[in-house]
Design an enzyme around this catalytic site. Structure first.
Site, short mmCIF file in Angstrom:
data_model
loop_
_atom_site.label_atom_id
_atom_site.label_comp_id
_atom_site.label_asym_id
_atom_site.label_seq_id
_atom_site.Cartn_x
_atom_site.Cartn_y
_atom_site.Cartn_z
N TYR A 287 57.63 42.55 48.49
CA TYR A 287 57.97 41.04 48.49
C TYR A 287 57.35 40.43 49.58
CZ TYR A 287 61.05 42.23 52.56
OH TYR A 287 61.78 42.72 53.64
N CYS A 288 57.21 39.17 49.65
CA CYS A 288 56.67 38.36 50.66
C CYS A 288 57.28 36.70 50.56
CB CYS A 288 55.23 37.93 50.59
SG CYS A 288 54.43 37.38 49.03
N THR A 289 57.00 35.78 51.14
CA THR A 289 57.41 34.73 51.28
C THR A 289 57.67 33.85 49.92
OG1 THR A 289 56.53 34.47 53.58
CG2 THR A 289 57.84 32.59 52.65
#
Ligand SMILES: [Zn+2]
Ligand SMILES: [Zn+2]
Length: 303
Positions: free
Chosen positions: A174-176
């Site tokens: 996951y990331c932003t």
């Protein structure tokens, strides 16, 4: 008073003439009167824009009218103050700098926020991998998330060696907002990680649907706000670098020779005039006497 919003978006698409696109897009943005930052490359578009409801609607309409961006997703947040002061549209080699060529056709399957929540609820066995930088991870992350301790996304490929022992595990990255995971998950699969999925539209999409669940702390954002709340309560998991009080306020040390990005509570910010130590405060005072520091630029944070 009209509502103000900030939107985040990206789309990988084949842009034959990004230079031309940059020019036209900047003109459109300026005429519309919105603020923000849009990166354009042969591989697509990645941006964050702020404006009133009306302006944001026009912007979305305009982008979607381009058939390369018809199905683009916008992550949206209502805010009080505009987090940008300028409108920039820039050409870049990549819309998010990774440094390694990846085959996006091999990217990890998307996993919806609902599915990730379910995996947590059912206590499924999986690795949750934070693809962001260390200072982002520090102030907020998914429960039990691991990270690669990188300062910059372009360090991801070399840092991946640290988790080679996890090649056969089920991994969710996951990331932003999702853009970094497109490249990270593709790269991981190329490197032999067999079961990699990526959280669709990132932390921001998950936070909208499931606040106060498996996200701890806040979410770092690359605009003037620096942090965005995910949970309804004031969830702070990090502490002041100086006095260890709970805080997630980032700032750069005002001593220009230091420029350290650090977390400082409001008290310590006042006490040390925005510096990270007494030594830096002394140095900063000397700098103030020497020249006008107002004009000097700061190193800006990038993914
Ligand atoms: Zn403090
Ligand atoms: Zn310092």
């Amino acid at each position: 008073m009209e509502n103000i919003k900030v939107i985040l978006f990206y789309k990988f698409a084949d842009l034959k003439n990004p230079g031309e696109f940059v020019k036209e897009h900047l003109k459109f943005c300026k005429e519309l009167g919105i603020l923000g930052r849009v990166l354009v490359s042969h591989e697509g578009i990645n941006g964050s824009i702020t404006g009133t409801d009306w302006q944001i609607d026009r912007y979305k309409e305009n982008l979607r009218s381009d058939k390369r961006f018809t199905d683009i997703t916008f992550k949206e947040e209502e805010i009080i103050e505009k987090p940008f002061t300028k409108m920039k549209v820039k050409f870049r080699k990549e819309i998010v700098t990774f440094g390694e060529k990846v085959d996006l056709a091999r990217k990890g399957d998307y996993i919806a926020p609902e599915k990730l929540k379910e995996m947590y609820d059912n206590k499924e066995e999986f690795i949750i991998l934070d693809a962001r930088n260390d200072y982002e991870y520090k102030i907020g992350r998914f429960k039990n998330a691991i990270h690669l301790d990188i300062k910059n996304f372009r360090d991801f490929p070399s840092a991946l060696k640290r988790i080679e022992n996890l090649k056969d595990k089920k991994i969710v990255t996951y990331c932003t907002g999702g853009v970094r995971c497109e490249k990270a998950s593709s790269y991981m699969k190329e490197r032999g990680f067999r079961n990699v999925m990526q959280l669709k539209d990132g932390i921001l999409a998950f936070g909208k649907k499931f606040p106060d669940t498996v996200w701890e702390g806040k979410c770092f954002v690359f605009d003037k706000r620096l942090v965005q709340s995910i949970n309804s309560n004031e969830d702070t998991i990090s502490e002041c670098f100086i006095c260890s009080a709970p805080s997630d306020l980032y700032r750069n040390c005002r001593n220009l020779d230091c420029d350290r990005l650090f977390i400082s509570c409001l008290n310590c910010q006042k006490e040390l005039n925005g510096c990270c130590s007494k030594e830096c405060l002394t140095e900063f005072r000397k700098q103030c006497m020497g020249k006008s520091i107002a004009k000097q630029g700061r190193r800006s944070l990038t993914m």
